[in-house]
Design an enzyme around this catalytic site. Sequence first.
Site, PDB file in Angstrom:
ATOM      1  N   HIS A 174       0.855  -1.197   0.000  1.00 12.36           N
ATOM      2  CA  HIS A 174       0.000   0.000   0.000  1.00 12.36           C
ATOM      3  C   HIS A 174       0.889   1.246   0.000  1.00 12.36           C
ATOM      4  O   HIS A 174       1.344   1.703   1.047  1.00 12.36           O
ATOM      5  CB  HIS A 174      -0.912  -0.020   1.229  1.00 12.36           C
ATOM      6  N   GLY A 175       1.108   1.775  -1.189  1.00  8.73           N
ATOM      7  CA  GLY A 175       1.941   2.973  -1.325  1.00  8.73           C
ATOM      8  C   GLY A 175       1.112   4.197  -1.668  1.00  8.73           C
ATOM      9  O   GLY A 175       1.637   5.159  -2.232  1.00  8.73           O
ATOM     10  N   HIS A 177      -2.534   6.974  -0.949  1.00  4.53           N
ATOM     11  CA  HIS A 177      -3.516   7.584  -0.041  1.00  4.53           C
ATOM     12  C   HIS A 177      -2.976   8.260   1.214  1.00  4.53           C
ATOM     13  O   HIS A 177      -3.680   8.326   2.225  1.00  4.53           O
ATOM     14  CB  HIS A 177      -4.565   6.529   0.362  1.00  4.53           C
ATOM     15  N   TYR A 179      -0.627   7.399   3.321  1.00  7.59           N
ATOM     16  CA  TYR A 179      -0.101   6.579   4.424  1.00  7.59           C
ATOM     17  C   TYR A 179       1.430   6.558   4.371  1.00  7.59           C
ATOM     18  O   TYR A 179       2.042   7.317   3.619  1.00  7.59           O
ATOM     19  CB  TYR A 179      -0.769   5.199   4.403  1.00  7.59           C
TER      20      TYR A 179
HETATM   21  C1  LIG Z   1     -15.077   1.839   2.364  1.00  8.58           C
HETATM   22  C2  LIG Z   1     -13.791   2.069   1.623  1.00  8.58           C
HETATM   23  C3  LIG Z   1     -12.626   1.521   2.113  1.00  8.58           C
HETATM   24  C4  LIG Z   1     -11.420   1.678   1.413  1.00  8.58           C
HETATM   25  N1  LIG Z   1     -10.293   1.058   1.874  1.00  8.58           N
HETATM   26  C5  LIG Z   1      -9.149   1.093   1.147  1.00  8.58           C
HETATM   27  C6  LIG Z   1      -8.018   0.336   1.535  1.00  8.58           C
HETATM   28  O1  LIG Z   1      -8.031  -0.397   2.527  1.00  8.58           O
HETATM   29  N2  LIG Z   1      -6.902   0.425   0.770  1.00  8.58           N
HETATM   30  C7  LIG Z   1      -6.852   1.211  -0.349  1.00  8.58           C
HETATM   31  O2  LIG Z   1      -5.812   1.251  -1.015  1.00  8.58           O
HETATM   32  N3  LIG Z   1      -7.940   1.908  -0.761  1.00  8.58           N
HETATM   33  C8  LIG Z   1      -9.066   1.847  -0.050  1.00  8.58           C
HETATM   34  N4  LIG Z   1     -10.183   2.509  -0.504  1.00  8.58           N
HETATM   35  C9  LIG Z   1     -10.158   3.128  -1.847  1.00  8.58           C
HETATM   36  C10 LIG Z   1     -10.728   2.128  -2.873  1.00  8.58           C
HETATM   37  O3  LIG Z   1      -9.884   0.989  -3.019  1.00  8.58           O
HETATM   38  C11 LIG Z   1     -10.907   2.782  -4.250  1.00  8.58           C
HETATM   39  O4  LIG Z   1      -9.657   3.175  -4.768  1.00  8.58           O
HETATM   40  C12 LIG Z   1     -11.818   3.999  -4.158  1.00  8.58           C
HETATM   41  O5  LIG Z   1     -13.040   3.657  -3.498  1.00  8.58           O
HETATM   42  C13 LIG Z   1     -12.160   4.545  -5.553  1.00  8.58           C
HETATM   43  O6  LIG Z   1     -12.712   3.525  -6.362  1.00  8.58           O
HETATM   44  P1  LIG Z   1     -14.315   3.397  -6.595  1.00  8.58           P
HETATM   45  O7  LIG Z   1     -14.738   4.676  -7.250  1.00  8.58           O
HETATM   46  O8  LIG Z   1     -14.426   2.192  -7.508  1.00  8.58           O
HETATM   47  O9  LIG Z   1     -14.940   3.198  -5.268  1.00  8.58           O
HETATM   48  C14 LIG Z   1     -11.387   2.421   0.213  1.00  8.58           C
HETATM   49  C15 LIG Z   1     -12.570   3.008  -0.250  1.00  8.58           C
HETATM   50  C16 LIG Z   1     -13.751   2.840   0.434  1.00  8.58           C
HETATM   51  C17 LIG Z   1     -15.019   3.453  -0.123  1.00  8.58           C
END
Ligand SMILES: Cc1cc2nc3c(=O)[nH]c(=O)nc-3n(C[C@H](O)[C@H](O)[C@H](O)COP(=O)(O)O)c2cc1C
Length: 365
Positions: A174-175, A177, A179
């Site tokens: 996980h690189g 968001h 973190y």
């Molecule tokens: C409830 C929720 C939890 C998420 N948890 C993570 C995570 O654990 N790791 C990560 O890299 N992104 C996480 N994300 C981001 C998603 O993987 C994804 O990149 C983001 O929702 C955009 O894609 P979408 O438009 O298809 O939802 C999370 C997003 C949501 C909504």
Amino acid sequence: MEDIPTQPQPLLTPYKLGIFNLSHRVVLAPLTRQRSYNHVPQPHAILYYSQRTTKGGLLIAEATVVSDTARGYPDTPGIWTKEQVEAWKPIVDAVHAKGGIFFCQIWHVGRVSNKALQPNGQAPISSTDKPLTDITAHSPPRRLQTDEIPQIVNDFRIAARNAIEAGFDGVEIHGAHGYLIDQFLKDQVNDRTDQYGGSLENRCRFALEIVEAIVNEIGADKVGIRLSPYTEYMESVDSNPEALGLYMVEALNKYGILYCHVVEPRINKVGEVSESAQSLVPMRKAFKGTFIAAGGYDREDGNNAVAENRADLIAYGRVFLANPDLPRRFELGAPLNQYDRNSFYTSDPVIGYTDYPFLEPNGNS
Ligand SMILES: Cc1cc2nc3c(=O)[nH]c(=O)nc-3n(C[C@H](O)[C@H](O)[C@H](O)COP(=O)(O)O)c2cc1C
């Protein structure tokens, strides 16, 4: 039911992901659900993940913390203790039993944490001692000393080894968001003066040391990484995201890792979709392995991205959360369940987790 397509959609064509034969290109994005009480994966995750498993489908598990300093939220799963590794096994087995391919996203939150979640109430660690704006939710961090960094790299290496021990097919670093790894990558956060700060090469060093350690531990064919150079989540900003993204994928090419998973520029700092003139195409072209794109995709957009060779695979987050049978719904052009944001991170083992309806009877088996 809407249009039932006669041609196979690009998203529903097979793809060879290294040694894995995918039957389609609709990937479960990593989704934190905060239902792993006390950081131990729970039996209810067996149903949750197996609901979202298809034969030959790729699933990326929710972000899973690599150590006791890596935690930033309650009830996120870990993978550093024997108990956690054992608890993952039946979940991974269930995905495999239905023919899925399952990667574990391994995570250190860095400064996106609070003393209450840290061992002995210590300050969270980061590349910097600059706090996030909201210092009630996020305690001011302590800047890692140069000689402490190999220990964190090692925590990632051990987590990767543990993921393989738990049965996962590979890991996604996980690189993204904002973190810990992103806190090193981005020049508006990283203010170090040692070999881990300053130039692009120096800011990417920590990420690449983790990649190298994990490649040596489990093999490049089992390693992916997620990056979000454009996203400004958790106040993690770079002045030149295109240069950062390109530098990273070119450096990753040297390790021959399996995939690079990148979040679209249109995903803004609160995780919503907005317009963006920037695109992932330069990174896609420069990277030699499999390219996964994520962020704001629907069926049509995903089909277009694959047809136009802008990505090999598309990861779906919110719509896959709410539609356990998403590939089937795409196949049929069926309507989608709406996601309920209020239950994204609640701790109920059923509501908003395993109770989203399937289109067809017995889908839930
Ligand atoms: C409830 C929720 C939890 C998420 N948890 C993570 C995570 O654990 N790791 C990560 O890299 N992104 C996480 N994300 C981001 C998603 O993987 C994804 O990149 C983001 O929702 C955009 O894609 P979408 O438009 O298809 O939802 C999370 C997003 C949501 C909504």
